[in-house]
Design an enzyme around this catalytic site. Structure first.
Site, short mmCIF file in Angstrom:
data_model
loop_
_atom_site.label_atom_id
_atom_site.label_comp_id
_atom_site.label_asym_id
_atom_site.label_seq_id
_atom_site.Cartn_x
_atom_site.Cartn_y
_atom_site.Cartn_z
N GLU A 1 -10.79 6.74 2.57
CA GLU A 1 -11.70 5.89 3.32
C GLU A 1 -10.97 4.60 3.60
O GLU A 1 -10.04 4.22 2.88
CB GLU A 1 -12.99 5.65 2.53
CG GLU A 1 -13.02 4.38 1.70
CD GLU A 1 -12.08 4.41 0.52
OE1 GLU A 1 -11.82 5.49 -0.02
OE2 GLU A 1 -11.59 3.31 0.14
N LYS B 1 0.82 -1.21 0.00
CA LYS B 1 0.00 0.00 0.00
C LYS B 1 0.85 1.26 0.00
O LYS B 1 0.45 2.29 -0.52
CB LYS B 1 -0.93 0.00 1.20
CG LYS B 1 -2.08 -0.99 1.06
CD LYS B 1 -3.11 -0.82 2.16
CE LYS B 1 -4.38 -1.58 1.85
NZ LYS B 1 -4.18 -3.04 1.94
N SER C 1 2.17 -9.69 -0.43
CA SER C 1 1.75 -8.29 -0.44
C SER C 1 2.02 -7.57 0.87
O SER C 1 2.20 -6.36 0.89
CB SER C 1 0.27 -8.19 -0.80
OG SER C 1 -0.51 -9.00 0.06
C1 LIG Z 1 -4.97 -4.10 1.42
C2 LIG Z 1 -4.21 -5.34 1.23
C3 LIG Z 1 -4.52 -6.25 0.20
C4 LIG Z 1 -5.69 -6.09 -0.73
O1 LIG Z 1 -5.60 -5.03 -1.62
P1 LIG Z 1 -5.28 -5.19 -3.17
O2 LIG Z 1 -5.64 -3.88 -3.72
O3 LIG Z 1 -6.09 -6.30 -3.71
O4 LIG Z 1 -3.82 -5.49 -3.27
C5 LIG Z 1 -3.71 -7.37 0.05
N1 LIG Z 1 -2.68 -7.62 0.89
C6 LIG Z 1 -2.37 -6.78 1.91
C7 LIG Z 1 -1.24 -7.13 2.80
C8 LIG Z 1 -3.13 -5.62 2.12
O5 LIG Z 1 -2.81 -4.81 3.13
#
Ligand SMILES: *Cc1c(COP(=O)(O)O)cnc(C)c1O
Length: 408
Positions: free
Chosen positions: A107, A85, A376
């Site tokens: 948001e 993010k 992620s």
């Molecule tokens: C917010 C988040 C996601 C989901 O968001 P995407 O826009 O689909 O990437 C996935 N993994 C983590 C660790 C997150 O914080």
């Protein structure tokens, strides 16, 4: 193709009062995109303030355990604030600076995007207001705490179901009356044009790095790339590094919750509960009833618990370029446990969805093939959920003792 559309998906369904703001945003975004110096500034910022380039880690123990493809993990967990993010919010921060605006709004549902935006605002010296459903404010106290300490104002939204979509409505309402000095930081590759395209551009840094790294380490492209899909930003981020090489299969993994044949999941591209619709300013596959009312969603991973999906991914799915799968809550906890034990890695519950599908397929692949999983984010934030899922008695006692201490 019409601007802002991906096949039949996307668009910008916005109220007339926001036309001028979107026009300005489009202009500034196009200018930045055409300016190599902007991207250079972004890469340098992410190198100095976050941890870019993030490593690509060869997971030797997991690879041996499954005895098939070599498993590589792209380490977005090592970003500042613990997830991909940061890429998006810092990129938008640079754009806000260019536009000369002084205030950002966002948001947030689970609070992760709120924390990332509050962090960015502190770094750039912007005022920051985060809208959050009252229900979510109560459930996500640790994130609310950090947002406030980072200097943001968190506004609990009391309308509707008091969750994410109500917070989104409130953020748009704010923007209509504040657009002269305010930018709305959308957190994923969704919403009206140019957000999907713009957020995908910032996140493409993941795929650009991963492409280079896999060639350096493995000498060839991977057979498959796996990523979890909430709104779709981390998936689009890594997929873009391999979109032009059709021999690399792209696999998006959605939240299967308690099973896609139940009504407790958040799978839009898998299962049969989603249909095409226009909401929140764009057209995509939404989890909705035949009257267009959004359905309740569920996932053990708060970040995947969303009714819509990126219009870019809806198109890539329709074209057959991205294959979609779903992982259940239970499979996710098992994959997380294995990753901790075998590699010392603690993927976020969201990220663990990608791990589930990769673990199912790796053993069926040849030893001279490689796959990449996009990690992620890191799982530290999930300790309450994970400890509960593992039914850890000492953790329960710790929580109760802490509670007693405070109520003395
Ligand atoms: C917010 C988040 C996601 C989901 O968001 P995407 O826009 O689909 O990437 C996935 N993994 C983590 C660790 C997150 O914080």
């Amino acid at each position: 193709m019409k601007k802002g559309y991906f096949g039949q998906w996307g668009g910008a369904f916005i109220p007339e009062v926001l036309y001028a703001t979107f026009a300005q945003l489009n202009t500034e975004y196009e200018k930045a995109r055409a300016d190599a110096a902007f991207w250079q500034e972004y890469v340098e910022l992410m190198g100095n303030y976050s941890c870019r380039p993030t490593p690509l880690t060869y997971a030797e123990n997991l690879s041996n355990h499954f005895g098939g493809a070599r498993i590589y993990i792209k380490r977005e967990d090592l970003n500042h604030t613990g997830a991909h993010k940061a890429n998006n919010v810092m990129g938008q921060g640079l754009l806000v600076k260019r536009m000369g605006k002084k205030r950002v709004i966002a948001e947030t549902g689970a609070g992760q995007h709120g924390v990332a935006t509050a962090t960015m605002a502190a770094r750039f010296g912007f005022d920051c207001t985060v809208y959050m459903g009252e229900e979510d404010v109560a459930r996500q106290r640790p994130n609310v705490f950090w947002m406030e300490k980072l200097g943001a104002t968190v506004v609990p939204v009391t309308s509707g179901s008091r969750t994410l979509k109500d917070a989104m409505n409130e953020a748009f309402r704010d923007w209509v009356s504040s657009m002269d000095d305010t930018h709305y930081v959308i957190g994923t590759v969704c919403g009206p044009h140019p957000f999907p395209e713009m957020v995908a551009w910032f996140q493409s840094i993941i795929g650009i790095e991963a492409h280079k790294q896999i060639l350096q380490q493995f000498g060839r492209l991977p057979s498959r790339v796996y990523a979890c899909v909430g709104g779709g930003s981390n998936a689009m981020g890594i997929f873009q590094g391999f979109l032009d090489t059709p021999e690399v299969e792209l696999v998006g993994v959605e939240a299967g919750g308690e099973g896609i044949d139940t009504d407790r999941h958040a799978s839009r591209m898998t299962g049969d509960r989603a249909s095409a619709g226009v909401a929140q300013g764009y057209k995509t596959m939404f989890l909705q009833n035949p009257e267009g009312q959004m359905l309740d969603t569920h996932s053990i991973a708060a970040g995947l618990d969303y009714v819509g999906v990126s219009p870019i991914l809806a198109d890539l799915g329709e074209q057959g370029r991205v294959r979609f799968e779903a992982a259940t809550d239970k499979e996710v906890v098992d994959a997380l446990a294995l990753s901790m034990r075998k590699e010392g890695l603690i993927p976020a519950l969201e990220s663990s969805h990608g791990f589930v599908q990769a673990f199912k397929e790796a053993p069926t692949m040849a030893g001279d093939e490689a796959i990449i999983i996009n990690m992620s984010g890191r799982g530290d934030k999930d300790i309450f959920t994970v400890a509960h899922a593992f039914d850890d008695p000492s953790w329960k006692k710790f929580i109760v003792d802490r509670g007693n201490e405070y109520s003395k």
